[in-house]
Scaffold this motif. Structure first.
Motif, PDB file in Angstrom:
ATOM      1  N   LEU A  12       0.773  -1.315  -0.154  1.00  0.00           N
ATOM      2  CA  LEU A  12       0.041   0.027  -0.128  1.00  0.00           C
ATOM      3  C   LEU A  12       0.894   1.277   0.125  1.00  0.00           C
ATOM      4  N   GLY A  20      -5.134  -3.553  -3.904  1.00  0.00           N
ATOM      5  CA  GLY A  20      -4.599  -2.430  -3.988  1.00  0.00           C
ATOM      6  C   GLY A  20      -5.257  -1.236  -3.150  1.00  0.00           C
ATOM      7  N   TYR A  21      -6.243  -1.516  -2.391  1.00  0.00           N
ATOM      8  CA  TYR A  21      -6.964  -0.334  -1.501  1.00  0.00           C
ATOM      9  C   TYR A  21      -7.218  -0.778  -0.084  1.00  0.00           C
ATOM     10  N   LEU A  22      -7.590  -1.981   0.328  1.00  0.00           N
ATOM     11  CA  LEU A  22      -7.901  -2.128   1.637  1.00  0.00           C
ATOM     12  C   LEU A  22      -6.716  -2.876   2.373  1.00  0.00           C
ATOM     13  N   MET A  23      -6.698  -2.045   3.424  1.00  0.00           N
ATOM     14  CA  MET A  23      -5.576  -2.055   4.316  1.00  0.00           C
ATOM     15  C   MET A  23      -5.382  -3.764   4.728  1.00  0.00           C
ATOM     16  N   PHE A  73       0.563   4.840   1.547  1.00  0.00           N
ATOM     17  CA  PHE A  73       0.309   4.746   2.867  1.00  0.00           C
ATOM     18  C   PHE A  73       1.137   3.848   3.505  1.00  0.00           C
ATOM     19  N   GLN A 119       1.056   1.480  -3.828  1.00  0.00           N
ATOM     20  CA  GLN A 119      -0.306   1.819  -4.422  1.00  0.00           C
ATOM     21  C   GLN A 119      -0.914   3.025  -3.931  1.00  0.00           C
ATOM     22  N   ARG A 120      -0.855   3.186  -2.675  1.00  0.00           N
ATOM     23  CA  ARG A 120      -1.497   4.202  -2.003  1.00  0.00           C
ATOM     24  C   ARG A 120      -0.762   5.188  -1.101  1.00  0.00           C
TER      25      ARG A 120
END
Lengths: 276, 276
Positions: free
Chosen positions: B25, B102-105, B31, B28-29
């Motif tokens: 992540l 690619g989004y959920l933790m 994060f 991807q983000r």
């Protein structure tokens, strides 16, 4: 089902071997941009728009894309040939590269992933629920990889039995983390204008001609949304998705609205035209 | 000279083999959180403070650190034994993990890098030049990996022949991307209080007793800085560093100030005490 290959710097890697060194500036400094588009029956949809936004995002972050649009298109084609996933989402990430000191910009890394994806048409009828959150995205017009707030708020969204977040800045409506927001009030369909990401689906809808309706990019507040007849969000994955509830309160009568359905159909027609 | 090893999830990897899957992540983000501390003669400096901030940063992003402080300390010790770099910078990164979509933790990934580092004492005498930029960091009290603006502005900093950026929000002074800001005016030494990262060096200095001076956390504006006698920044890498010029204008007489030197000496004494 996963894709077989991931492309890194125009080279195909088996999915499980697609790794990058931890000195990459995405890992070290959250520094990167991306774009996302879908393919339908093997055809990338609105790829020119997505490419334009991708190069513009890079420019805004002072990253030079080390590939021409032709190179990029070839990399995508190679990946699509390897994966054989005609209906998919394509994500093109450009990072700040492997930085010797973990801070200074380096030669960018290009990562392209493909995921099987086909819109579930029944999701439109179910609609979605949002919760609002006061947050202005930085560099809002740039599609950066910064989703710190959105990921951080996942437990809150879940706890509130919602599907996603609607960002506002001190009451002025902005957008969802991965979608643009529209509201319908009387004969006007409006979507925020300021400090948002310019979604490709949003831009297509702003060009629609719907008899008897004005479609406008203009700012509005959360209070305005409380009096809206309908609301919906738009994105490359969701196309047009009704918003039935915000912060636990129904939007309009809490049912999928006629105008939202009209816009959805219009967008479907556009996609069919593009596919023809 | 590079470190021989990098630690990923408490396992040592040869530097060149320290890679993570692109589904992380951070890639991807953007994060993730991190902390950074230095070692002097093999001793990690203010490690308890850094650990406390690290766990707090994780909590603010709703990431559960999958390791106890003892585990973390052991991971650092293993890395230090492998690398044999007594004078170094230690960076501890915790990302959102490998996300299926690619989004959920997901389960966080812990990356610890060590870099040879020793403060160049002559850099103090040279001081630094800043340019100002209107930007409020999001989640300012959290040490996230978000350095989008700082990295993006590197060409501007270079072009202006400056060394770094001073963020302000509409004139209200905040901080540098990797350091806290202090100004000296008459008998008062002040550092911004609101919407900044709580630096460990800053917190130590706020506890100093300097005869005849007040040391305060209080907000001030860029206009106030124009009338300051001295300015300096603080960080774990720089300790105390004079700021001699901001936006092309000298701070005070443009020379390293007596109070800045006093604070630098006091901080050096503190480090010696900690090392003893």
């Amino acid at each position: 089902m996963k894709a077989k290959f991931i492309s890194i710097n125009n080279q195909l890697f088996l999915e499980e071997e697609a790794k990058i060194h931890v000195s990459d500036l995405s890992v070290q400094r959250g520094f990167g941009i991306f774009d996302f588009l879908k393919t339908i029956n093997g055809k990338p949809i609105f790829i020119e728009d997505h490419f334009n936004r991708f190069y513009n995002s890079a420019k805004e972050l002072n990253i030079t894309v080390p590939y021409s649009k032709e190179n990029l298109f070839k990399a995508i084609n190679d990946l699509m040939e390897g994966n054989n996933l005609p209906n998919s989402g394509l994500k093109i990430i450009l990072t700040g590269g492997f930085s010797a000191d973990g801070y200074l910009m380096a030669e960018p890394n290009l990562i392209i992933t493909q995921t099987p994806f086909k819109l579930d048409e029944t999701s439109f009828d179910r609609g979605m629920r949002l919760i609002t959150y006061n947050h202005q995205r930085q560099l809002a017009n740039v599609k950066t990889i910064d989703y710190l707030q959105a990921i951080r708020l996942q437990p809150l969204v879940k706890q509130q039995l919602a599907d996603d977040i609607l960002y506002h800045q001190d009451g002025s409506v902005r957008e969802c983390p991965r979608a643009n927001f529209f509201m319908v009030k009387g004969k006007t369909i409006s979507t925020p204008k300021t400090s948002i990401l310019w979604g490709i689906t949003r831009s297509k809808i702003l060009n629609f001609n719907i008899d008897g309706y004005k479609i406008l990019a203009e700012d509005f507040t959360l209070d305005d949304v409380k009096n809206a007849d309908e609301a919906f969000i738009t994105s490359s994955t969701k196309n047009v998705m009704p918003i039935l509830n915000i912060d636990g309160k129904d939007v309009g009568d809490g049912k999928v609205g006629a105008v939202t359905s009209l816009i959805k159909d219009e967008f479907k027609s556009l996609l069919q035209k593009v596919m023809a």
